[in-house]
Enzyme design. Sequence first.
Site, short mmCIF file in Angstrom:
data_model
loop_
_atom_site.label_atom_id
_atom_site.label_comp_id
_atom_site.label_asym_id
_atom_site.label_seq_id
_atom_site.Cartn_x
_atom_site.Cartn_y
_atom_site.Cartn_z
CD GLU A 1 19.33 -49.52 -14.36
OE1 GLU A 1 20.36 -50.13 -13.32
OE2 GLU A 1 18.94 -50.48 -15.05
C1 LIG Z 1 10.65 -46.25 -17.85
C2 LIG Z 1 11.14 -47.00 -16.63
C3 LIG Z 1 11.99 -48.15 -16.66
C4 LIG Z 1 12.16 -48.80 -15.30
N1 LIG Z 1 12.67 -49.98 -15.54
C5 LIG Z 1 12.92 -50.81 -14.39
C6 LIG Z 1 13.47 -52.07 -14.61
O1 LIG Z 1 13.58 -52.65 -15.47
N2 LIG Z 1 13.53 -52.80 -13.28
C7 LIG Z 1 13.26 -52.30 -12.01
O2 LIG Z 1 13.18 -52.83 -10.97
N3 LIG Z 1 12.75 -50.76 -11.92
C8 LIG Z 1 12.69 -50.08 -13.15
N4 LIG Z 1 12.18 -48.91 -12.99
C9 LIG Z 1 12.17 -48.15 -11.70
C10 LIG Z 1 13.12 -47.34 -11.24
O3 LIG Z 1 14.17 -47.92 -10.91
C11 LIG Z 1 12.58 -46.32 -10.10
O4 LIG Z 1 11.31 -45.55 -10.63
C12 LIG Z 1 13.25 -45.64 -9.41
O5 LIG Z 1 14.26 -46.38 -8.88
C13 LIG Z 1 12.57 -44.57 -8.31
O6 LIG Z 1 11.86 -44.95 -7.63
P1 LIG Z 1 10.19 -44.55 -7.50
O7 LIG Z 1 10.05 -44.32 -8.96
O8 LIG Z 1 9.54 -45.26 -6.63
O9 LIG Z 1 10.60 -43.10 -6.70
P2 LIG Z 1 10.82 -42.84 -5.23
O10 LIG Z 1 11.76 -43.61 -4.65
O11 LIG Z 1 9.29 -42.64 -4.40
O12 LIG Z 1 11.41 -41.19 -5.37
C14 LIG Z 1 10.62 -40.23 -5.68
C15 LIG Z 1 11.55 -38.97 -5.13
O13 LIG Z 1 12.09 -38.77 -3.99
C16 LIG Z 1 13.40 -38.81 -4.15
N5 LIG Z 1 13.94 -39.67 -2.84
C17 LIG Z 1 13.69 -40.93 -2.53
N6 LIG Z 1 14.45 -41.23 -1.44
C18 LIG Z 1 15.24 -40.06 -1.25
C19 LIG Z 1 16.44 -39.87 -0.40
N7 LIG Z 1 16.63 -40.63 0.60
N8 LIG Z 1 16.80 -38.74 -0.30
C20 LIG Z 1 16.79 -37.66 -1.27
N9 LIG Z 1 15.66 -38.06 -2.18
C21 LIG Z 1 14.93 -39.14 -2.02
C22 LIG Z 1 13.81 -39.49 -5.43
O14 LIG Z 1 15.07 -39.24 -5.76
C23 LIG Z 1 12.75 -38.95 -6.44
O15 LIG Z 1 13.16 -37.75 -6.76
C24 LIG Z 1 11.93 -48.14 -14.03
C25 LIG Z 1 11.32 -46.77 -14.22
C26 LIG Z 1 10.97 -46.37 -15.21
C27 LIG Z 1 10.37 -44.99 -15.23
#
Ligand SMILES: Cc1cc2nc3c(=O)[nH]c(=O)nc-3n(C[C@H](O)[C@H](O)[C@H](O)COP(=O)(O)OP(=O)(O)OC[C@H]3O[C@@H](n4cnc5c(N)ncnc54)[C@H](O)[C@@H]3O)c2cc1C
Length: 409
Positions: free
Chosen positions: A385
Site C-alpha cells: 500500500e
Molecule cells: C504480502 C504482500 C501483500 C500485498 N498485497 C497486495 C495487494 O493486495 N494488491 C496489490 O496490488 N499489491 C499488493 N502488494 C504489492 C505491494 O503493494 C508492492 O510490493 C509495493 O507497492 C512495492 O512494489 P515492489 O514490490 O514492486 O517494489 P519496487 O517498486 O520495485 O520498490 C523497490 C524499492 O525501491 C524503492 N523505490 C521505488 N521507486 C522509488 C522512487 N521513485 N523513489 C525512491 N524509492 C523508490 C521502494 O520504496 C522500495 O524500497 C502486496 C505486497 C506484499 C509483500
Amino acid sequence: MQPPDKHRLLDDVEAFCREIREHEELCYVERRYNDRLIPLAKKHNILGMPVPTEYGGRGADSITYAKALARIGQEGTGVRTFFSGHTSIGQYPIMTWGNDEQKKRYLPASCKGEKILAFGLTEPEAGSNPLEMQSTYERRGDQFHLNGVKYLISNAGIATTIVTFAYPVGQDSAPVQKSGQERNPILRPKGRVSAFILDTKGPGYSSEDLVAKMGMPTANTGMFEMSDCPVPAANLLGPEGDGFRIAMGTLVSGRLSVAAGCLGVIEDCLAEAVRYAKERQQHGKPIAKHQLVQEHIAGIEMDRLATEALVHLAAAAKDVWQADPKNVELRSKVELWAAQAKLFASNAAWDAADRAVQVFGGRGWSTLYRPCRHLQDVRVCRIYEGTDEILKLKVAAAVLGGKEWEAFK
Ligand SMILES: Cc1cc2nc3c(=O)[nH]c(=O)nc-3n(C[C@H](O)[C@H](O)[C@H](O)COP(=O)(O)OP(=O)(O)OC[C@H]3O[C@@H](n4cnc5c(N)ncnc54)[C@H](O)[C@@H]3O)c2cc1C
C-alpha cells in the site's frame, strides 16, 4: 455517544477475535493458511463492516471501522490483511465507483461470504509505479478480454472476484521491450488504465500461492495470470480510462486499514510486554523494575498513543470528506493524512514489535510467543500500500507545495 449498532459491531469483532485466536496460533506455528477465518467472520457478520446496510453490510463509519481493524490487528497482521484485501481495497472500489447493478451483484454476496474479494494492481514489473503495468484489455463484442500477470496480491488464491486494472490494446500499442529484448507477447499500450471486476471462476484465470514468505503464513498471498480472460462489459468499473484514479482512490482506504491494523499490533505488543515484564523475574525482581526494560515499555506506549491519534485523525477526516465528496481540498487532506498515518503506524508497529521481542528475551525469538509473530508479520506494512519511501516522497511534495515537487515526475 455512538448509535447502538456500532457497539454491536465492535462486540461482534471482539467475539470473532476471541474465537479465532487459538486456531490462528496453531496455524501460525504450523505455517499454514487459517481456514477458519472466513467461516468465523461469516458467523460474526463482519465481512462487510463499512458496506452500507442497504447492500447487506454493517454501515460502519471510518472511525468505527478503524477501531474494528485495530482490534483485529491484535490477532495478527495476517488476519487483518485478509479484511484489508476483502473490504478496504476489495469492496471499497465497488462501493465507491460501482454502479447500482454492480453493487447489488457483488456487495450483498461478499458481505455474506459467498464472494471473497481482492485487489490486483501490482505486477512483476510495476510496483511503486503502477503506471508501468503491462496488463492489457481488448473489447470483443460484449466482453473485454484481459491479458497479464498480477503479483503479490492479498487473497489472490481464495478470491472469487478481483478488482483489477489494465491498459487498452490499441493501434498505438507496441510489444513490451526491455534491454532490447521482447519480454513477452503482451502489448504495452499508450492509452489510459481501466478498472474491471473480474470473476475468477471463468476461463483464462489461474493463480498460484506464494509460500516462501517472511511472515503472515496464515494469510493467502499469491499471483494470478489472465490469459485472454473474458470479463463481461457490464463489469467495467467506473468510466473506461478511469482506472488509475480508482486505484489511487482505493489506496486511501487501504492505507487507513494498514494504519489501523498496526495500531492493534502495537496495543498487543504493549499488553504482552507489560504482562511478561511483571511476571518474569531476573536479578531478584520482576524485569519490569529494571529501568532499561521500562524504557521499552515507555517506547511502545509512545508508539501506541501517537499512532492512535493519527489513525483517528485520518479516519475522522475521511468521514467528513465522504459527507462532502466533491470537496477537492478535503480529499487531498485525507489522502495525505492516510499516507502519513500509514507511514507512521507501520514504523511504530515495527518498533513496538521489536521492543516487545527484546522484553521477552530468548522467548521473544520463538513463534510460540506473540511478539515474534508480530515482528515477522508487521514488516510488510512498510512495503505494501505504498512503501516507506513512496509515502515520504508524497508527504514531502505536499509540504513543499504540491504536484510540481513530486520527486519521481
Ligand atoms: C504480502 C504482500 C501483500 C500485498 N498485497 C497486495 C495487494 O493486495 N494488491 C496489490 O496490488 N499489491 C499488493 N502488494 C504489492 C505491494 O503493494 C508492492 O510490493 C509495493 O507497492 C512495492 O512494489 P515492489 O514490490 O514492486 O517494489 P519496487 O517498486 O520495485 O520498490 C523497490 C524499492 O525501491 C524503492 N523505490 C521505488 N521507486 C522509488 C522512487 N521513485 N523513489 C525512491 N524509492 C523508490 C521502494 O520504496 C522500495 O524500497 C502486496 C505486497 C506484499 C509483500
